[in-house]
Scaffold this active site. Sequence first.
Site, PDB file in Angstrom:
ATOM      1  N   GLU A  95       0.846  -1.185   0.000  1.00  0.00           N
ATOM      2  CA  GLU A  95       0.000   0.000   0.000  1.00  0.00           C
ATOM      3  C   GLU A  95       0.893   1.250   0.000  1.00  0.00           C
ATOM      4  OE1 GLU A  95      -2.841   0.310   3.187  1.00  0.00           O
ATOM      5  OE2 GLU A  95      -3.736   2.090   2.324  1.00  0.00           O
TER       6      GLU A  95
ATOM      7  N   ALA B  21       1.676  -0.340  10.867  1.00  0.00           N
ATOM      8  CA  ALA B  21       1.372  -1.728  10.543  1.00  0.00           C
ATOM      9  C   ALA B  21       0.564  -1.745   9.256  1.00  0.00           C
ATOM     10  CB  ALA B  21       0.574  -2.383  11.670  1.00  0.00           C
ATOM     11  N   MET B  22       0.398  -2.960   8.688  1.00  0.00           N
ATOM     12  CA  MET B  22      -0.289  -3.079   7.404  1.00  0.00           C
ATOM     13  C   MET B  22      -1.193  -4.306   7.418  1.00  0.00           C
ATOM     14  SD  MET B  22      -0.811  -1.928   4.402  1.00  0.00           S
ATOM     15  CE  MET B  22      -1.983  -2.765   3.339  1.00  0.00           C
TER      16      MET B  22
ATOM     17  N   GLU C  83      -5.717  -3.186  12.648  1.00  0.00           N
ATOM     18  CA  GLU C  83      -5.356  -3.970  11.452  1.00  0.00           C
ATOM     19  C   GLU C  83      -6.277  -5.180  11.324  1.00  0.00           C
ATOM     20  OE1 GLU C  83      -3.454  -2.348   9.574  1.00  0.00           O
ATOM     21  OE2 GLU C  83      -2.672  -0.976  11.110  1.00  0.00           O
TER      22      GLU C  83
ATOM     23  N   HIS D  63      -9.613  -4.233   9.837  1.00  0.00           N
ATOM     24  CA  HIS D  63      -9.558  -4.000   8.390  1.00  0.00           C
ATOM     25  C   HIS D  63     -10.006  -5.241   7.603  1.00  0.00           C
ATOM     26  CE1 HIS D  63      -8.131  -0.034   7.522  1.00  0.00           C
ATOM     27  NE2 HIS D  63      -6.974  -0.152   8.116  1.00  0.00           N
TER      28      HIS D  63
HETATM   29 ZN   LIG Z   1      -5.664   1.367   8.710  1.00  0.00          ZN
END
Ligand SMILES: [Zn+2]
Length: 883
Positions: A127, A269-270, A305, A308
Amino acid sequence: MRTEEARPIRLEDYRPPDWLVETVELDVALDPTATRVRAALTLKPGSNGAAPAPLVLDGEGLILKSLMLDGAAVPAEQYVATSDRLTIAQPPPRAFRLEIETEIDPSANTQLLGLYRSGRIYCTQCEAEGFRRITYFPDRPDVMAVYTTRIEADKTDAPVLLANGNLVEAGDVPGSGRHFAVWHDPFPKPSYLFALVGGNLACVEDRFRTMSGRDVTLRIYVEPGKEPRCVHAMDSLKRAMRWDETAFGREYDLDIFMIVAVSDFNMGAMENKGLNVFNDKYVLASPETATDNDYERIEAIIAHEYFHNWTGNRITCRDWFQLCLKEGLTVFRDQEFSADERSRAVERISDVRGLRAHQFVEDAGPLAHPVRPALYHEINNFYTATVYEKGAEVVRMLKTLLGPDNFRKGMDLYFARHDGEAATVEQFVQCFADVSGTELAQFMRWYSQAGTPEVIAAGRYDARTRTYRLEVVQSLPPTPGQPSKEPMVIPLAVGLVGRDGRDLPLTLADGRPLARGVLTVKQPSETFEFADIGEAPVPSLNRGFSAPIKLVANLTADDLRFLAARDCDPFNRWQAVQTLATRLLVDNVAALRAGGAAHRDAGLLDALAAILDDGALDPAFVALALTLPGEADIAREIGRDVDPDAVFAARAALRAVVGEHLAGALFDHYRRLSEARPYRPDAAGVARRALRNACLDLLVATRRPDAISLAARQYQVADNMTDRAAALATLSLYDVPERAAALDDFYARYRGDPLIVDKWFTLQAAIPEPATLDRVKALTAHSAFSFANPNRVRSLISAFAMANQKEFNRADGAGYDFVTETVLALDPKNPQLAARLLSALKSWRVLEPTRRALAQAALRRVAAAPALSPDVRDIVARTLGED
Ligand SMILES: [Zn+2]
């Protein structure tokens, strides 16, 4: 590097993709400097029209090795491959299979975008537009595909091989010393959610049974030896999974959920599908190494996260303009989770403090932009407080306006209607309009109009008619590109507080009770009348911070002291103290600059004394009430011609006055809260430590020798990082011998632990003394510091630029010079990090003339530098207002 000219991307230019990708088969042979990537894509024409369009795939820094279409090599005259694009002018007008082979160098990837090495670990960050650095692809979120990923690597270099989805196959590559793993993710996803990890990692495993009875394996991967520090992260994950089932009916969908902690990471974080990659700062914690604040951040980010998975992954964004659709909504969800897990009032106050310190400042300066921007030059620069935190406030306002039942129905409809799709903000809001029958067209302005609304409220009681009239006037200041604005819909939660501290019943003039205590302000100017009010009340407005506005109300110091002591809304109790303190600080800054003496206001001191004395209050709330507005808050309130030295001096002086005035009570509380108990990061323990350390901080602000030795002693005897770091933070503000000794001791104790050494860097960067700039410069040569690691840069240089208003804004401009020179040095290696650091100058226009000129000159030198990245070029142009 990218070659396209700096041309903005506009929301209004959105077109559906010409080509869709149904499946992606990736075969990645990991090598430190020459990783080979084979991608097999099944493509089909999009629904854009009859004529077959050229196929244009995004790339960045790629070298094409081979290209096959339906199994046959594509002749060279039929395609054009550059490092940043692969074009087939006349692809077959039907579905086909394209096989692309590229080679990349993970070790040379210092941008930390795409596939890179962190230490000896291979990891990815895709991203927003990182996947194009791995292979040629239509790298946009509305192209959703099913991915199967085969990873191959040397067995000793990378014994662990991970990708999104479920593991379907693994084994050795005979005779090669290499092995492989195949992962399959059955859920279609955009390329930005792709992830791959390879390396020597240890893992902590647990299980979670979902509400429908499925067992999910949970794994957290860390550097070997760090496993004991994953307990809190794993516990947070399980609580987040349960909460999402209870609060939103959302269940996890894969057989396994994995988190990997890496030490070189541009963000927090992802949320890659099933394989979250984290900055290790937001995973690792133990009482000896992490503060309560670290524990809270870890819990919130692990939850964020995870959440999400539904808000972002199952339903993603149609395009990057819709970033708030996943981020604002998910921040709202993680804030609600933290509120349920801890104290709702304390969570709300903390969130609003953060919003004002970052988002309100952004809104007031040259980088202001709407929650959903209408154009951008570089999307990486829109991961902002406005998109995240104000985006969350907009979702919260929907809930406030519609009520909790309709809000939940709207969310349920959103999940049902758009699962598996790439959606827009309009589609999200439409779900709430549909379930509630409410017209939300005006509400959409929260997404399109930038700036913080200013609301002036004036109330008047008429004893003869027993009515209370509240006049509300709203305005929205101009922001870049938006000279004039339309009125907003503002949900204003109100109460009228009687003399006994109880709320009076709110009946509108037409005899109806006010639903949920919320007025809906829609006009530029409106008057609300409450009937049958038997006594002159004190109004409590914007309770719980129901709207992200700047509110000015005709409240006297007596009214504020009364609300601080009696309001049933804890947020407004806190706000009343803040307003008293802010008014006093603004007056004191003006007095100092005029050469006069500061006022000593008994109103604030009495209010603080009463709160400290109220045994019924949550100690964490009391700690927040004792924390005076920050320098950035005061500067924002002053708004123009700001002298950061005067702001600092006024705040420091008031802290000393409060410490002196309340010394007896502060010492008493400190001692009472000092009883030995084992460390626990639960809400009660956190609250106790927060109040104790707030007391210590105010006592040390007086520079009394007994207070300083108390801090030095706490530093020495602390059995947890919270108390040790708090004592050191307090001591480090003052030039006393105890400071140097404690700073040396801290480094000696923790030199082997980079995350703790980061705290040591940050504390020194925050020292409000002229020698700090030289200290920071010297620390950049320290063996523990590295410009290549974002956590180190943030802990030292960003901390100096963002958290040390006084020294960053030195009157000689040396702070600006240092930071902008660092930006230019960082830019060729890590443009995202450089651009973030440069945004520290976003408030330069409000400074007094000398500093303003120096800041502008420093920004101009950046703008004039050759070969800027798109990231830095965009920030500097907007900050100067010359784009
Ligand atoms: Zn986010």
